[in-house]
Design a protein around this motif. Structure first.
Motif, PDB file in Angstrom:
ATOM      1  N   SER A  81       0.823  -1.154  -0.087  1.00  0.00           N
ATOM      2  CA  SER A  81      -0.137  -0.093  -0.219  1.00  0.00           C
ATOM      3  C   SER A  81       0.873   1.200   0.002  1.00  0.00           C
ATOM      4  N   ALA A  82       0.286   2.237  -0.431  1.00  0.00           N
ATOM      5  CA  ALA A  82       0.951   3.774  -0.146  1.00  0.00           C
ATOM      6  C   ALA A  82       1.223   3.764   1.048  1.00  0.00           C
ATOM      7  N   LEU A  83       0.771   3.590   1.960  1.00  0.00           N
ATOM      8  CA  LEU A  83       1.087   3.968   3.588  1.00  0.00           C
ATOM      9  C   LEU A  83       2.348   2.982   3.836  1.00  0.00           C
ATOM     10  N   ASP A  84       2.575   1.845   3.397  1.00  0.00           N
ATOM     11  CA  ASP A  84       3.436   0.915   3.824  1.00  0.00           C
ATOM     12  C   ASP A  84       4.608   1.230   2.911  1.00  0.00           C
ATOM     13  N   ASN A  85       4.484   1.784   1.569  1.00  0.00           N
ATOM     14  CA  ASN A  85       5.620   2.235   0.756  1.00  0.00           C
ATOM     15  C   ASN A  85       6.377   3.418   1.775  1.00  0.00           C
ATOM     16  N   VAL A  86       5.394   4.275   1.964  1.00  0.00           N
ATOM     17  CA  VAL A  86       5.916   5.502   2.564  1.00  0.00           C
ATOM     18  C   VAL A  86       6.754   5.403   3.927  1.00  0.00           C
ATOM     19  N   ALA A  87       6.383   4.177   4.537  1.00  0.00           N
ATOM     20  CA  ALA A  87       6.898   4.035   5.984  1.00  0.00           C
ATOM     21  C   ALA A  87       8.080   3.393   5.913  1.00  0.00           C
ATOM     22  N   LEU A  88       8.487   2.736   4.727  1.00  0.00           N
ATOM     23  CA  LEU A  88       9.638   1.654   4.327  1.00  0.00           C
ATOM     24  C   LEU A  88      10.939   2.313   5.097  1.00  0.00           C
ATOM     25  N   PRO A  89      11.283   3.552   4.955  1.00  0.00           N
ATOM     26  CA  PRO A  89      12.607   3.968   5.375  1.00  0.00           C
ATOM     27  C   PRO A  89      12.429   3.897   6.859  1.00  0.00           C
ATOM     28  N   MET A  90      11.377   4.115   7.518  1.00  0.00           N
ATOM     29  CA  MET A  90      11.554   4.115   9.036  1.00  0.00           C
ATOM     30  C   MET A  90      11.463   2.758   9.428  1.00  0.00           C
ATOM     31  N   VAL A  91      11.323   1.610   8.693  1.00  0.00           N
ATOM     32  CA  VAL A  91      11.297   0.212   9.060  1.00  0.00           C
ATOM     33  C   VAL A  91      12.720  -0.061   8.993  1.00  0.00           C
ATOM     34  N   TYR A  92      13.792   0.499   8.140  1.00  0.00           N
ATOM     35  CA  TYR A  92      15.262   0.305   7.985  1.00  0.00           C
ATOM     36  C   TYR A  92      15.921   0.826   9.337  1.00  0.00           C
ATOM     37  N   GLU A 135       1.169   8.614   7.771  1.00  0.00           N
ATOM     38  CA  GLU A 135      -0.098   9.162   7.570  1.00  0.00           C
ATOM     39  C   GLU A 135      -0.049  10.518   7.209  1.00  0.00           C
ATOM     40  N   GLU A 136       0.721  11.269   8.233  1.00  0.00           N
ATOM     41  CA  GLU A 136       1.213  12.509   8.087  1.00  0.00           C
ATOM     42  C   GLU A 136       1.726  13.151   6.931  1.00  0.00           C
ATOM     43  N   VAL A 137       2.682  12.189   6.449  1.00  0.00           N
ATOM     44  CA  VAL A 137       3.235  12.808   4.945  1.00  0.00           C
ATOM     45  C   VAL A 137       2.471  12.638   3.974  1.00  0.00           C
ATOM     46  N   LEU A 138       1.818  11.356   3.888  1.00  0.00           N
ATOM     47  CA  LEU A 138       0.809  11.418   2.925  1.00  0.00           C
ATOM     48  C   LEU A 138      -0.390  12.340   2.935  1.00  0.00           C
ATOM     49  N   ALA A 139      -0.761  12.943   3.986  1.00  0.00           N
ATOM     50  CA  ALA A 139      -1.496  14.030   4.003  1.00  0.00           C
ATOM     51  C   ALA A 139      -0.944  15.433   3.339  1.00  0.00           C
ATOM     52  N   ASP A 140       0.389  15.408   3.734  1.00  0.00           N
ATOM     53  CA  ASP A 140       1.254  16.664   3.240  1.00  0.00           C
ATOM     54  C   ASP A 140       1.456  16.433   1.502  1.00  0.00           C
ATOM     55  N   VAL A 141       1.411  15.417   1.034  1.00  0.00           N
ATOM     56  CA  VAL A 141       1.532  15.230  -0.305  1.00  0.00           C
ATOM     57  C   VAL A 141       0.099  15.200  -1.050  1.00  0.00           C
ATOM     58  N   GLY A 142      -0.906  15.382  -0.228  1.00  0.00           N
ATOM     59  CA  GLY A 142      -2.325  15.334  -0.757  1.00  0.00           C
ATOM     60  C   GLY A 142      -2.866  13.866  -1.304  1.00  0.00           C
ATOM     61  N   LEU A 143      -2.380  12.987  -0.446  1.00  0.00           N
ATOM     62  CA  LEU A 143      -2.975  11.704  -0.761  1.00  0.00           C
ATOM     63  C   LEU A 143      -3.724  10.802   0.494  1.00  0.00           C
ATOM     64  N   SER A 159      12.291   2.212  13.465  1.00  0.00           N
ATOM     65  CA  SER A 159      11.389   2.882  14.212  1.00  0.00           C
ATOM     66  C   SER A 159      10.236   1.989  14.628  1.00  0.00           C
ATOM     67  N   PRO A 160       9.439   2.183  15.624  1.00  0.00           N
ATOM     68  CA  PRO A 160       8.216   1.256  16.229  1.00  0.00           C
ATOM     69  C   PRO A 160       7.324   1.383  15.252  1.00  0.00           C
ATOM     70  N   LYS A 161       6.408   0.529  14.914  1.00  0.00           N
ATOM     71  CA  LYS A 161       5.394   0.342  14.131  1.00  0.00           C
ATOM     72  C   LYS A 161       4.341   1.482  14.384  1.00  0.00           C
ATOM     73  N   LYS A 162       3.987   1.770  15.496  1.00  0.00           N
ATOM     74  CA  LYS A 162       2.919   2.900  15.827  1.00  0.00           C
ATOM     75  C   LYS A 162       3.589   4.095  15.203  1.00  0.00           C
ATOM     76  N   ASP A 163       4.797   4.413  15.539  1.00  0.00           N
ATOM     77  CA  ASP A 163       5.550   5.733  15.093  1.00  0.00           C
ATOM     78  C   ASP A 163       5.483   5.803  13.513  1.00  0.00           C
ATOM     79  N   ARG A 164       5.732   4.462  12.959  1.00  0.00           N
ATOM     80  CA  ARG A 164       5.782   4.581  11.560  1.00  0.00           C
ATOM     81  C   ARG A 164       4.434   5.066  10.851  1.00  0.00           C
ATOM     82  N   ILE A 165       3.288   4.380  11.354  1.00  0.00           N
ATOM     83  CA  ILE A 165       2.105   4.687  10.932  1.00  0.00           C
ATOM     84  C   ILE A 165       1.689   6.175  11.044  1.00  0.00           C
ATOM     85  N   VAL A 166       1.703   6.736  12.121  1.00  0.00           N
ATOM     86  CA  VAL A 166       1.445   8.054  12.405  1.00  0.00           C
ATOM     87  C   VAL A 166       2.219   8.903  11.514  1.00  0.00           C
ATOM     88  N   ARG A 167       3.529   8.706  11.385  1.00  0.00           N
ATOM     89  CA  ARG A 167       4.426   9.512  10.487  1.00  0.00           C
ATOM     90  C   ARG A 167       3.925   9.240   9.103  1.00  0.00           C
TER      91      ARG A 167
END
Length: 228
Positions: free
Chosen positions: A102-113, A126-134, A116-124
């Motif tokens: 998903s778009a969310l998991d694609n965006v979170a990927l660098p945080m996996v490397y 979501e925030e970034v996808l909102a910033d880019v209008g998605l 970062s904890p999963k909860k933080d990854r999802i929050v961040r």
């Protein structure tokens, strides 16, 4: 303000059998924190090689490269991978998204490397996808998105770790002119928010968004001009 990048005497040679190809021939370059820079030049000028060095995807044959206070010219592959993930957000012409994710998991990927904890990854993410209008496309996979939306996901992924630099290689190369304009507006907004943005492009209209344009020819800086 200070410089985020300081390069001195960068040389990059490649061995092709018995022959040595001299691609970068002693480049000096300072890039200030918060700068908006385009790198241009004809095919064979060395711009892709320079981008790979700036992005810590490659190391120079000679010279020094200081990135955000770290001398990266002597780093091992593992050290380069670590600093790349922390300091640099990449945006590629071909998007380079994971197709079944998903778009969310694609965006979170660098945080996996980055561990970062999963909860933080999802929050961040979501925030970034909102910033880019998605905000309304978070669960969509790349094949359910238009080219422009895919590039927005790629931009979001580049931003997610709050890197020192956004490095974009021909970011509008696969997009139509209307979508290209939208993506460039997004880069303008990212720069306005305080990010350092470096574009590698052969398109004058893309380079016109930057505040400074460096042109390479035959492995040297031919010109360095401030637009704005």
């Amino acid at each position: 303000m200070g410089n985020v990048i300081e390069i001195r005497g960068i040389i990059r040679n490649f061995q092709l059998g018995q022959e040595t190809v001299y691609v970068l021939k002693g480049i000096d370059l300072d890039i200030a924190r918060g700068e908006y820079l385009a790198i241009m030049g004809p095919s064979g000028s060395g711009k892709s090689t320079l981008m790979n060095l700036l992005g810590c995807l490659d190391t120079p044959t000679g010279g020094t490269y200081n990135l955000n206070g770290n001398d990266v010219s002597q780093m091992t592959d593992n050290e380069l991978a670590d600093i790349r993930n922390r300091e640099i957000g990449f945006v590629f012409q071909t998007f380079n998204l994971l197709p079944r994710t998903s778009a969310l998991d694609n965006v979170a990927l660098p945080m996996v490397y980055a561990g970062s904890p999963k909860k933080d990854r999802i929050v961040r993410a979501e925030e970034v996808l909102a910033d880019v209008g998605l905000s309304d496309r978070m669960d969509h996979k790349p094949n359910q998105l238009s080219g422009g939306q895919r590039q927005r996901v790629a931009v979001g992924r580049a931003l997610v770790n709050k890197p020192s630099i956004i490095l974009a290689d021909e970011p509008t190369g696969n997009l139509d002119s209307k979508t290209s304009l939208e993506i460039m507006q997004l880069f303008d907004d990212i720069h306005a928010a305080g990010n350092t943005v470096i574009l590698v492009t052969h398109e004058e209209e893309v380079a016109a968004h930057a505040h400074r344009v460096i042109r390479l020819r035959d492995g040297m800086i031919e010109s360095d001009v401030r637009n704005k």
